[in-house]
Scaffold this active site. Structure first.
Site, mmCIF file in Angstrom:
data_model
loop_
_atom_site.group_PDB
_atom_site.id
_atom_site.type_symbol
_atom_site.label_atom_id
_atom_site.label_comp_id
_atom_site.label_asym_id
_atom_site.label_seq_id
_atom_site.Cartn_x
_atom_site.Cartn_y
_atom_site.Cartn_z
ATOM 1 C CB SER A 223 -45.226 -60.997 -7.866
ATOM 2 O OG SER A 223 -44.149 -61.190 -6.898
ATOM 3 N N GLY A 225 -43.273 -56.853 -9.498
ATOM 4 C CA GLY A 225 -43.266 -55.522 -9.189
ATOM 5 C C GLY A 225 -44.286 -54.422 -10.168
ATOM 6 N N GLY A 228 -45.904 -55.936 -13.523
ATOM 7 C CA GLY A 228 -47.191 -56.690 -13.036
ATOM 8 C C GLY A 228 -47.086 -58.144 -12.844
ATOM 9 N N GLY A 254 -47.156 -57.557 -2.000
ATOM 10 C CA GLY A 254 -47.380 -59.330 -2.316
ATOM 11 C C GLY A 254 -48.288 -59.982 -1.588
ATOM 12 C CG ASP A 255 -47.602 -59.749 2.506
ATOM 13 O OD1 ASP A 255 -46.988 -60.848 1.934
ATOM 14 O OD2 ASP A 255 -47.191 -59.101 3.247
#
Length: 318
Positions: A223, A225, A228, A254-255
């Site tokens: 990931s 931010g 992408g 993120g979760d």
């Protein structure tokens, strides 16, 4: 669809406060705040439940402040198999500034004893019989070391389960050694895991991600931010980018990404379809303070805006 188990070893009550600009060393006036049960696995479970998944949660939960968690699980129809242990689950503080910057004050959590670890091991192996997809997420509390996490990953993988890991630092490195089915580091976590500096240059990230894939991780998701998400599996690398959003808070983004990945993969969807939904969920997560999916129509609309394309490393990449 298969039932999904999420495991949160170190849950927390998240106190999220909004303010203008954080002034270090001075008195800061919080304009508004909320307090809600959290922890990475809890957040993943909440998003999955909102999507319609059958979800079970487990991990260690303090006896003395368990009520908010129990109420959340009942409210969202989540099966609660947390182990109650003596003590208080930690409270974490997240300060969200008006420009979207988040300052986290994450506390260590209550200590866990050997008998608690044995009990959770028994519970996880028991739950594995009815859950083909298992997410192990978040930090480890005092008393649980990284080698224990590796043991759990190995035992569940050997039981034939698709094990997804979202953690960091020594815990991530130990988990990788047990070869889970999927890992989702961000750029900083990837650098820590490989003990190597990583720039945000695409070639460098792809090369480092390739290292994990070659170590036997079937799915490596990075990931980035606003830049992408990158995903490597046997089909190669895919990159997905969402349109810029007005950031309210990055908490839970993120979760939400992990939840979207698991939801799509357990449904047997094509890789690009899975990635589009996961990135859409993550993009929408930053537009709100709370965790969860309140409007599925917004998710469908965002999916149409996600750009997905194959990506390859340059020949000279390290």
């Amino acid at each position: 669809m298969s039932a999904i188990l999420t495991v949160t070893f170190n849950p927390a009550l998240d106190m999220t406060g909004a303010l203008g600009i954080l002034q270090a060393g001075d008195v800061n006036l919080v304009q508004k705040y909320n307090l809600h049960p959290a922890g990475k696995g809890v957040n993943v479970a909440r998003v999955l439940a909102d999507l319609g998944a059958q979800v079970t949660v487990s991990g260690f939960l303090g006896e003395e402040n368990q009520d908010p968690f129990a109420h959340l699980f009942v409210e969202h129809g989540i099966c609660d198999r947390f182990l109650r242990v003596p003590g208080v689950s930690r409270t974490n503080v997240k300060l969200v500034e008006k420009d979207g910057r988040v300052t986290d004050l994450n506390f260590p959590g209550m200590a866990v004893e050997g008998r608690d670890i044995e009990a959770l091991t028994h519970t996880l192996l028991e739950l594995a019989d009815g859950h083909d997809w298992i997410v192990l997420a978040g930090s480890l509390p005092p008393g649980v070391n990284a080698d224990q996490l590796s043991d759990w990953v190995q035992a569940l993988t050997e039981a034939g389960k698709q094990v997804v890991v979202d953690t960091s630092q020594h815990a991530l490195r130990a988990a990788v050694s047990a070869k889970p089915w999927l890992v989702k580091p961000n750029e900083a976590e990837l650098a820590q895991c490989l003990n190597a500096p990583i720039s945000n240059e695409l070639d460098t990230l792809l090369a480092r991600g390739e290292q994990l894939f070659q170590q036997g991780i079937a799915n490596v998701v990075i990931s980035r931010g606003v830049d992408g998400v990158l995903w490597r599996n046997h089909q190669g690398w895919l990159q997905a980018v969402a349109p810029a959003q007005e950031v309210v808070s990055t908490v839970g983004a993120g979760d939400s990404l992990v939840a979207g990945l698991v939801w799509g993969c357990q449904a047997g969807e094509e890789k690009a379809t899975v990635l589009r939904r996961a990135v859409a969920l993550s993009a929408l997560a930053v537009t709100q303070v709370s965790v969860g999916v309140s409007d599925l129509d917004r998710v469908y609309q965002m999916i149409e805006k996600i750009s997905v394309s194959p990506v390859t490393m340059s020949a000279h990449a390290e």
